[in-house]
Motif scaffolding. Structure first.
Motif, PDB file in Angstrom:
ATOM      1  N   GLN A  90       0.751  -1.262  -0.140  1.00 45.21           N
ATOM      2  CA  GLN A  90       0.108  -0.093   0.133  1.00 45.21           C
ATOM      3  C   GLN A  90       0.924   1.173  -0.253  1.00 45.21           C
ATOM      4  O   GLN A  90       0.507   2.042  -0.897  1.00 45.21           O
ATOM      5  CB  GLN A  90      -0.929  -0.012   1.218  1.00 45.21           C
ATOM      6  N   ALA A  91       1.800   1.324   0.740  1.00 45.53           N
ATOM      7  CA  ALA A  91       2.514   2.601   1.190  1.00 45.53           C
ATOM      8  C   ALA A  91       3.674   2.815  -0.100  1.00 45.53           C
ATOM      9  O   ALA A  91       3.795   3.802  -0.694  1.00 45.53           O
ATOM     10  CB  ALA A  91       3.435   2.368   2.240  1.00 45.53           C
ATOM     11  N   GLU A  92       4.335   1.880  -0.466  1.00 42.84           N
ATOM     12  CA  GLU A  92       5.449   1.889  -1.465  1.00 42.84           C
ATOM     13  C   GLU A  92       4.972   1.646  -2.799  1.00 42.84           C
ATOM     14  O   GLU A  92       5.436   2.227  -3.740  1.00 42.84           O
ATOM     15  CB  GLU A  92       6.749   0.927  -1.078  1.00 42.84           C
ATOM     16  N   LEU A  93       4.158   0.770  -3.100  1.00 42.94           N
ATOM     17  CA  LEU A  93       3.763   0.121  -4.405  1.00 42.94           C
ATOM     18  C   LEU A  93       2.491   0.763  -4.751  1.00 42.94           C
ATOM     19  O   LEU A  93       2.102   0.679  -6.098  1.00 42.94           O
ATOM     20  CB  LEU A  93       3.990  -1.280  -4.497  1.00 42.94           C
ATOM     21  N   SER A  94       1.709   1.594  -4.048  1.00 48.16           N
ATOM     22  CA  SER A  94       0.455   2.270  -4.347  1.00 48.16           C
ATOM     23  C   SER A  94      -0.615   1.216  -4.693  1.00 48.16           C
ATOM     24  O   SER A  94      -1.382   1.619  -5.655  1.00 48.16           O
ATOM     25  CB  SER A  94       0.814   3.293  -5.253  1.00 48.16           C
ATOM     26  N   PHE A  95      -0.677   0.033  -4.261  1.00 44.83           N
ATOM     27  CA  PHE A  95      -1.731  -0.763  -4.338  1.00 44.83           C
ATOM     28  C   PHE A  95      -2.548  -0.820  -3.425  1.00 44.83           C
ATOM     29  O   PHE A  95      -2.424  -0.946  -2.114  1.00 44.83           O
ATOM     30  CB  PHE A  95      -1.124  -2.356  -4.643  1.00 44.83           C
ATOM     31  N   ALA A  96      -4.183  -0.813  -3.840  1.00 46.30           N
ATOM     32  CA  ALA A  96      -5.226  -0.996  -2.774  1.00 46.30           C
ATOM     33  C   ALA A  96      -5.185  -2.384  -2.112  1.00 46.30           C
ATOM     34  O   ALA A  96      -4.639  -3.136  -2.758  1.00 46.30           O
ATOM     35  CB  ALA A  96      -6.444  -0.559  -3.461  1.00 46.30           C
ATOM     36  N   GLN A  97      -5.826  -2.539  -0.954  1.00 47.12           N
ATOM     37  CA  GLN A  97      -5.996  -3.802  -0.495  1.00 47.12           C
ATOM     38  C   GLN A  97      -6.691  -4.798  -1.319  1.00 47.12           C
ATOM     39  O   GLN A  97      -6.413  -5.975  -1.232  1.00 47.12           O
ATOM     40  CB  GLN A  97      -6.355  -3.641   0.959  1.00 47.12           C
ATOM     41  N   ASN A  98      -7.788  -4.283  -1.906  1.00 42.53           N
ATOM     42  CA  ASN A  98      -8.411  -5.257  -2.791  1.00 42.53           C
ATOM     43  C   ASN A  98      -8.283  -4.947  -4.128  1.00 42.53           C
ATOM     44  O   ASN A  98      -9.213  -5.108  -5.029  1.00 42.53           O
ATOM     45  CB  ASN A  98     -10.079  -5.001  -2.093  1.00 42.53           C
ATOM     46  N   ALA A  99      -7.130  -4.817  -4.796  1.00 37.69           N
ATOM     47  CA  ALA A  99      -6.851  -4.662  -6.001  1.00 37.69           C
ATOM     48  C   ALA A  99      -6.746  -5.724  -6.985  1.00 37.69           C
ATOM     49  O   ALA A  99      -6.883  -5.745  -7.920  1.00 37.69           O
ATOM     50  CB  ALA A  99      -5.337  -4.023  -6.003  1.00 37.69           C
ATOM     51  N   GLY A 100      -6.876  -7.009  -6.408  1.00 43.37           N
ATOM     52  CA  GLY A 100      -6.787  -8.359  -7.005  1.00 43.37           C
ATOM     53  C   GLY A 100      -5.508  -8.708  -7.815  1.00 43.37           C
ATOM     54  O   GLY A 100      -5.573  -9.474  -8.712  1.00 43.37           O
ATOM     55  N   VAL A 101      -4.567  -8.540  -7.357  1.00 45.93           N
ATOM     56  CA  VAL A 101      -3.137  -8.704  -7.497  1.00 45.93           C
ATOM     57  C   VAL A 101      -2.326  -9.511  -6.591  1.00 45.93           C
ATOM     58  O   VAL A 101      -2.883  -9.717  -5.519  1.00 45.93           O
ATOM     59  CB  VAL A 101      -2.524  -7.319  -8.017  1.00 45.93           C
ATOM     60  N   MET A 102      -1.444 -10.521  -7.120  1.00 48.39           N
ATOM     61  CA  MET A 102      -0.723 -11.247  -5.986  1.00 48.39           C
ATOM     62  C   MET A 102       0.741 -10.539  -6.523  1.00 48.39           C
ATOM     63  O   MET A 102       1.339 -10.267  -7.618  1.00 48.39           O
ATOM     64  CB  MET A 102      -0.713 -12.618  -6.951  1.00 48.39           C
ATOM     65  N   LEU A 103       1.180 -10.130  -5.185  1.00 44.57           N
ATOM     66  CA  LEU A 103       2.537  -9.489  -4.950  1.00 44.57           C
ATOM     67  C   LEU A 103       3.614 -10.683  -4.646  1.00 44.57           C
ATOM     68  O   LEU A 103       3.190 -11.120  -3.882  1.00 44.57           O
ATOM     69  CB  LEU A 103       2.352  -8.310  -3.970  1.00 44.57           C
ATOM     70  N   VAL A 104       4.880 -10.454  -5.314  1.00 41.31           N
ATOM     71  CA  VAL A 104       5.944 -11.284  -5.000  1.00 41.31           C
ATOM     72  C   VAL A 104       6.916 -10.623  -4.591  1.00 41.31           C
ATOM     73  O   VAL A 104       7.437  -9.601  -5.278  1.00 41.31           O
ATOM     74  CB  VAL A 104       6.121 -12.197  -6.295  1.00 41.31           C
ATOM     75  N   PHE A 105       7.422 -10.825  -3.252  1.00 42.12           N
ATOM     76  CA  PHE A 105       8.414 -10.256  -2.590  1.00 42.12           C
ATOM     77  C   PHE A 105       9.755 -11.001  -2.507  1.00 42.12           C
ATOM     78  O   PHE A 105       9.380 -12.403  -2.569  1.00 42.12           O
ATOM     79  CB  PHE A 105       7.988  -9.726  -1.053  1.00 42.12           C
ATOM     80  N   TRP A 106      11.033 -10.579  -2.723  1.00 43.14           N
ATOM     81  CA  TRP A 106      11.938 -11.394  -2.334  1.00 43.14           C
ATOM     82  C   TRP A 106      12.970 -10.890  -1.216  1.00 43.14           C
ATOM     83  O   TRP A 106      12.835  -9.713  -0.764  1.00 43.14           O
ATOM     84  CB  TRP A 106      12.920 -11.431  -3.626  1.00 43.14           C
ATOM     85  N   SER A 107      13.805 -11.659  -0.633  1.00 42.40           N
ATOM     86  CA  SER A 107      14.558 -11.465   0.349  1.00 42.40           C
ATOM     87  C   SER A 107      15.533 -10.675   0.129  1.00 42.40           C
ATOM     88  O   SER A 107      16.113 -10.267  -1.103  1.00 42.40           O
ATOM     89  CB  SER A 107      15.014 -12.764   1.366  1.00 42.40           C
ATOM     90  N   LYS A 108      16.239 -10.067   1.104  1.00 41.09           N
ATOM     91  CA  LYS A 108      17.446  -9.068   0.891  1.00 41.09           C
ATOM     92  C   LYS A 108      18.542  -9.865   0.307  1.00 41.09           C
ATOM     93  O   LYS A 108      19.396  -9.359  -0.517  1.00 41.09           O
ATOM     94  CB  LYS A 108      17.983  -8.349   2.091  1.00 41.09           C
TER      95      LYS A 108
END
Length: 59
Positions: A31-49
């Motif tokens: 929400q804060a950094e990528l500007s996606f709403a909670q119910n945007a209907g997307v799957m976000l993939v994060f990776w470790s440092k």
């Protein structure tokens, strides 16, 4: 099996995240950094440092 009406959007986060975050923490990053709403209907993939693990978060 559940088939969605449309193809899901998969978004890969541009920066690595701290994996001590739970799914709620990752949702707040989305929400804060990528500007996606909670119910945007997307799957976000994060990776470790270190870049050797990934974690997904969807709504």
């Amino acid at each position: 099996m559940i088939f969605p009406d449309q193809a899901p959007r998969i978004v890969i986060a541009p920066k690595p995240v701290d994996f001590r975050n739970d799914h709620d923490g990752l949702a707040s990053v989305a929400q804060a950094e990528l500007s996606f709403a909670q119910n945007a209907g997307v799957m976000l993939v994060f990776w470790s440092k270190r870049g050797d693990r990934s974690k997904s978060c969807s709504d």
